[in-house]
Scaffold this motif. Structure first.
Motif, mmCIF file in Angstrom:
data_model
loop_
_atom_site.group_PDB
_atom_site.id
_atom_site.type_symbol
_atom_site.label_atom_id
_atom_site.label_comp_id
_atom_site.label_asym_id
_atom_site.label_seq_id
_atom_site.Cartn_x
_atom_site.Cartn_y
_atom_site.Cartn_z
ATOM 1 N N ASP A 59 0.913 -1.098 0.105
ATOM 2 C CA ASP A 59 -0.039 0.048 0.008
ATOM 3 C C ASP A 59 0.782 1.318 -0.137
ATOM 4 O O ASP A 59 2.228 1.277 0.439
ATOM 5 C CB ASP A 59 -1.013 -0.072 1.203
ATOM 6 N N SER A 60 0.298 2.403 -0.549
ATOM 7 C CA SER A 60 0.967 3.638 -0.385
ATOM 8 C C SER A 60 1.131 4.063 1.088
ATOM 9 O O SER A 60 0.312 3.535 2.090
ATOM 10 C CB SER A 60 0.188 4.655 -1.170
ATOM 11 N N CYS A 61 1.842 4.971 1.580
ATOM 12 C CA CYS A 61 2.179 5.493 2.908
ATOM 13 C C CYS A 61 0.866 6.154 3.323
ATOM 14 O O CYS A 61 0.363 6.382 4.585
ATOM 15 C CB CYS A 61 3.482 6.155 3.014
ATOM 16 N N GLY A 62 0.121 7.211 2.546
ATOM 17 C CA GLY A 62 -0.837 7.848 2.920
ATOM 18 C C GLY A 62 -0.687 9.039 3.543
ATOM 19 O O GLY A 62 -1.464 9.903 3.855
ATOM 20 N N THR A 63 0.477 9.373 3.735
ATOM 21 C CA THR A 63 0.972 10.673 4.517
ATOM 22 C C THR A 63 1.950 11.616 3.716
ATOM 23 O O THR A 63 2.138 12.660 4.095
ATOM 24 C CB THR A 63 1.613 10.322 5.809
ATOM 25 N N CYS A 64 2.609 11.053 2.765
ATOM 26 C CA CYS A 64 3.546 12.140 2.043
ATOM 27 C C CYS A 64 2.797 13.162 1.273
ATOM 28 O O CYS A 64 1.590 13.088 1.256
ATOM 29 C CB CYS A 64 4.362 10.923 0.963
ATOM 30 N N ARG A 65 3.373 13.977 0.549
ATOM 31 C CA ARG A 65 2.836 14.969 -0.021
ATOM 32 C C ARG A 65 2.137 14.511 -1.452
ATOM 33 O O ARG A 65 1.010 14.962 -1.339
ATOM 34 C CB ARG A 65 4.032 15.986 -0.645
ATOM 35 N N HIS A 66 2.554 13.745 -2.055
ATOM 36 C CA HIS A 66 1.938 13.230 -3.093
ATOM 37 C C HIS A 66 0.460 12.159 -2.729
ATOM 38 O O HIS A 66 -0.358 12.433 -3.454
ATOM 39 C CB HIS A 66 2.916 12.117 -3.840
ATOM 40 N N CYS A 67 0.659 11.490 -1.738
ATOM 41 C CA CYS A 67 -0.437 10.627 -1.076
ATOM 42 C C CYS A 67 -1.634 11.630 -0.775
ATOM 43 O O CYS A 67 -2.957 11.500 -1.125
ATOM 44 C CB CYS A 67 -0.046 9.901 0.033
ATOM 45 N N LYS A 68 -1.159 12.623 -0.097
ATOM 46 C CA LYS A 68 -2.373 13.762 0.431
ATOM 47 C C LYS A 68 -2.976 14.370 -1.025
ATOM 48 O O LYS A 68 -4.368 14.605 -0.819
ATOM 49 C CB LYS A 68 -1.512 15.028 1.185
ATOM 50 N N MET A 69 -2.227 14.829 -1.536
ATOM 51 C CA MET A 69 -2.979 15.547 -2.896
ATOM 52 C C MET A 69 -3.923 14.500 -3.741
ATOM 53 O O MET A 69 -4.756 14.910 -4.108
ATOM 54 C CB MET A 69 -1.772 16.122 -4.099
ATOM 55 N N ILE A 70 -3.335 13.203 -3.842
ATOM 56 C CA ILE A 70 -4.015 12.361 -4.710
ATOM 57 C C ILE A 70 -5.248 11.909 -3.799
ATOM 58 O O ILE A 70 -6.495 11.534 -4.372
ATOM 59 C CB ILE A 70 -3.187 11.041 -4.910
ATOM 60 N N THR A 71 -5.180 11.734 -2.560
ATOM 61 C CA THR A 71 -6.329 11.301 -1.752
ATOM 62 C C THR A 71 -7.359 12.530 -1.892
ATOM 63 O O THR A 71 -8.425 12.206 -1.960
ATOM 64 C CB THR A 71 -5.883 11.203 -0.238
ATOM 65 N N GLU A 72 -6.991 13.934 -1.834
ATOM 66 C CA GLU A 72 -7.952 14.911 -2.051
ATOM 67 C C GLU A 72 -8.342 15.317 -3.568
ATOM 68 O O GLU A 72 -8.908 16.012 -3.820
ATOM 69 C CB GLU A 72 -7.359 16.082 -1.834
ATOM 70 N N LEU A 73 -7.884 14.314 -4.579
ATOM 71 C CA LEU A 73 -8.185 14.359 -6.029
ATOM 72 C C LEU A 73 -7.651 15.826 -6.273
ATOM 73 O O LEU A 73 -8.490 16.624 -7.291
ATOM 74 C CB LEU A 73 -9.521 14.338 -6.332
#
Length: 394
Positions: A59-73
């Motif tokens: 799984d992705s880490c869910g906390t890095c800058r990329h993950c946060k942006m992708i989570t928020e679309l």
């Protein structure tokens, strides 16, 4: 969106992770799914994994800058194409409706259906399509450099709704995309895709959940559920978690579907054509989403009626009390000789309503078909009851 946010569907997750770990990522993937399955969330989670700065094994880490942006679309290199309405002259049809798409995805997460998107669109009686303007728009966007130096992805929801000119324009891009650009199409009906488009895709089928998987996932979804609640939801879900969740959340709505079911049975038996016509009009006024859900409910209960007729050990707790009463009343009406014609008629009606045919006409026609199919077994069941009573009176 992380893979852990999508309960179940482990085989699809493993296949996507395996592709990521292989280093040979196909640039054009087709996720073949039934309506309500999490194809879009899986593609979304996979994109997050591919671009995560600190990925784990599964799984992705869910906390890095990329993950946060992708989570928020809010990630600049993630694009969506989906069917919309009234955008024939637009240069960016999907972009015009992105705020509605984003709002629905963030609200629904891993669990949504085509009907949820219709409701978000407020499509009414319009038939959503993917317009050719999307091909030109995505071509312009992909001509720019990748913003974040990772992968870029275009997720196409219901590609079967592409107009032919759109498919032809997109074909060259899908065949030879820019470097590190991936296309993931999530289809509910791949057979409707142009063969030229389908042949360019690596196909991954998202399978249904087994009964055991479904019950396990439901308890993971809500620890407070009773075993019986899980059992009822599982029996009605046909392997689709979205349907199971809806069953648990919409018990009050199901009472309305039970009412429709009762009237359909009653009016078919008494051959009250006028009342069947009035019922079709009354149901149609509640909207396509309601009609489709009511007919899917009817399918489930006819399946239960068949199982009760052939398996004395079938647990009637799967049905609520009114449903059990209806099942007892129609005992013998549904059997192996007529279940397939019944299923075909109802499924065809659902397809027509989803395809924007006038609901009240489709429903009335369906009720007439059901009457023709059921009448012989209704007569036979009635004679059997009469003979049984005569035998008791002797």
């Amino acid at each position: 969106m992380q893979f852990k946010d999508i309960l179940g569907y482990s085989s699809a997750k493993k296949e996507l992770l395996s592709l990521a770990h292989s280093g040979k990522i196909p640039h054009n993937i087709l996720l073949d799914q039934l309506d309500g399955m999490p194809g879009v969330p899986l593609a979304w989670a996979w994109f997050q994994y591919l671009n995560c700065e600190h990925p784990q094994d599964d799984d992705s880490c869910g906390t890095c800058r990329h993950c946060k942006m992708i989570t928020e679309l809010a990630y600049p290199d993630l694009y969506f194409i989906y069917p919309v309405v009234g955008a024939a002259g637009s240069e960016d049809p999907s972009g015009d409706f992105f705020s509605k798409w984003q709002e629905m995805l963030l609200a629904k997460g891993a669990y949504f259906s085509s009907e949820d998107w219709l409701e978000a669109l407020k499509a009414d009686n319009s038939r959503p399509v993917i317009y050719s303007g999307d091909a030109l728009s995505i071509e312009r966007k992909l001509s720019l450099h990748i913003s974040e130096s990772g992968y870029r992805m275009v997720i196409i929801y219901q590609p079967e709704r592409m107009r032919e000119e759109m498919a032809n324009k997109l074909l060259k891009l899908m065949e030879e995309p820019p470097e590190k650009t991936l296309f993931v199409s999530v289809s509910l009906d791949p057979d409707r895709l142009l063969e030229t488009v389908l042949s360019r895709m690596q196909r991954l089928e998202i399978g249904t959940l087994t009964h055991e998987e479904m019950e396990h996932v439901l308890l993971e979804y809500d620890h407070s559920l009773s075993k019986n609640d899980c059992y009822i939801a599982t029996e009605r879900a046909e392997g689709i978690l979205y349907k199971a969740i809806n069953t648990l959340q919409n018990s009050q709505q199901n009472l309305s579907y039970t009412k429709d079911y009762n009237f359909i049975i009653k009016y078919i038996e008494s051959k009250e054509v006028g009342k069947l016509k009035a019922l079709s009009e009354e149901m149609a006024k509640k909207g396509r989403e309601y009609v489709v859900a009511s007919l899917e409910y009817l399918l489930a209960n006819l399946r239960f009626a068949l199982r009760c007729g052939i398996d004395a050990s079938f647990p009637r707790e799967t049905m609520n009390r009114p449903e059990q009463q209806i099942e007892q009343y129609i005992r013998g009406w549904v059997h192996s000789g007529n279940i397939l014609p019944l299923y075909d008629a109802i499924e065809q009606a659902i397809a027509h309503i989803k395809g924007n045919v006038v609901s009240k006409i489709v429903l009335f026609d369906l009720f007439m078909q059901l009457s023709v199919i059921l009448t012989p077994s209704i007569k036979e069941a009635s004679l059997t009851k009469i003979k049984a009573r005569q035998k008791e009176n002797k």
